[in-house]
Design a protein around this motif. Structure first.
Motif, PDB file in Angstrom:
ATOM      1  N   TYR A  38     -33.938 -34.430  56.822  1.00  0.00           N
ATOM      2  CA  TYR A  38     -32.527 -34.476  56.938  1.00  0.00           C
ATOM      3  C   TYR A  38     -31.550 -33.857  56.447  1.00  0.00           C
ATOM      4  N   LYS A  41     -27.884 -27.942  58.165  1.00  0.00           N
ATOM      5  CA  LYS A  41     -28.629 -26.748  59.071  1.00  0.00           C
ATOM      6  C   LYS A  41     -27.285 -25.460  59.460  1.00  0.00           C
ATOM      7  N   LYS A  42     -27.994 -24.092  59.627  1.00  0.00           N
ATOM      8  CA  LYS A  42     -27.934 -22.515  59.447  1.00  0.00           C
ATOM      9  C   LYS A  42     -26.831 -22.912  60.469  1.00  0.00           C
ATOM     10  N   ASP A  43     -26.601 -23.943  61.588  1.00  0.00           N
ATOM     11  CA  ASP A  43     -25.218 -23.685  62.710  1.00  0.00           C
ATOM     12  C   ASP A  43     -24.148 -24.718  61.513  1.00  0.00           C
ATOM     13  N   PHE A  49     -34.842 -31.834  60.273  1.00  0.00           N
ATOM     14  CA  PHE A  49     -35.426 -29.668  60.506  1.00  0.00           C
ATOM     15  C   PHE A  49     -37.377 -30.823  60.098  1.00  0.00           C
ATOM     16  N   ALA A 102     -34.469 -23.310  59.903  1.00  0.00           N
ATOM     17  CA  ALA A 102     -33.223 -23.266  60.041  1.00  0.00           C
ATOM     18  C   ALA A 102     -32.113 -24.178  59.068  1.00  0.00           C
ATOM     19  N   LEU A 103     -32.686 -24.653  57.892  1.00  0.00           N
ATOM     20  CA  LEU A 103     -32.130 -24.757  57.030  1.00  0.00           C
ATOM     21  C   LEU A 103     -31.379 -24.438  55.844  1.00  0.00           C
TER      22      LEU A 103
END
Length: 179
Positions: A38, A41-43, A49, A102-103
């Motif tokens: 955990y 993330k990118k967002d 993840f 996406a990390l």
């Protein structure tokens, strides 16, 4: 997940990561390399993840395994490049499988780096022998993996050889992170 190396409590609200092999009764494909945890993330959100390779291991065989993590940057996704080699057959090649990640930041976690399980809770214990573990602060190319080069370099955080000399729990790397 049978953890080879981790820096995580295993609790979903805590940041951290683990690298290992899915169990025989995994709801995913059993006996594949995986990277899970955990973190941010990118967002910008915080969440789980989990990436799974297509590299399948067999019971009762020795393997070399590695995960090289590249974090997402800007519009570009990150990736985990898994590597595996069957050590029981010298003719087998070193296999690779890259999976998108996406990390954006690899969290340090609340627990110390551990080998063979997650943190002091002992979750995800590995059932087998682990030998020669090298942790690096940067993703490594195939020619710099431990199976190709048994040395320390500028990105080596720790290198544990589990040998009588210099000592089973001695870090051969520059950091002196003895277990």
């Amino acid at each position: 997940l049978r953890v080879i190396a981790a820096q995580w409590t295993g609790i979903s609200s805590d940041p951290g990561w683990s690298f290992g092999i899915t169990g025989m009764r995994s709801r995913r494909t059993p006996m594949v390399l995986a990277f899970h945890g955990y973190g941010p993330k990118k967002d910008g959100s915080f969440g789980e993840f989990a990436v799974f390779s297509n590299l399948k291991l067999q019971m009762n065989k020795p393997y070399y395994v590695a995960a090289s993590v590249r974090l997402a940057q800007g519009d570009q996704p990150g990736s985990v490049e898994f590597s595996m080699k069957d050590l029981s057959n010298d003719d087998e090649p070193l296999l690779h499988d890259a999976v998108e990640l996406a990390l954006a930041h690899l969290p340090a976690g609340k627990e110390p780096f551990t080998i063979g399980g997650r943190g002091v809770s002992g979750g995800g214990l590995f059932d087998g022998a682990i030998d020669d573990v090298r942790l690096s602060s940067a993703p490594l190319t195939a020619d710099k993996l431990l199976i190709q080069r048994e040395d320390v370099n500028e990105s080596t955080v720790g290198y544990w050889r589990f040998e009588p000399r210099p000592g089973a729990l001695f870090d051969s790397g520059p950091g002196g992170h003895h277990l």
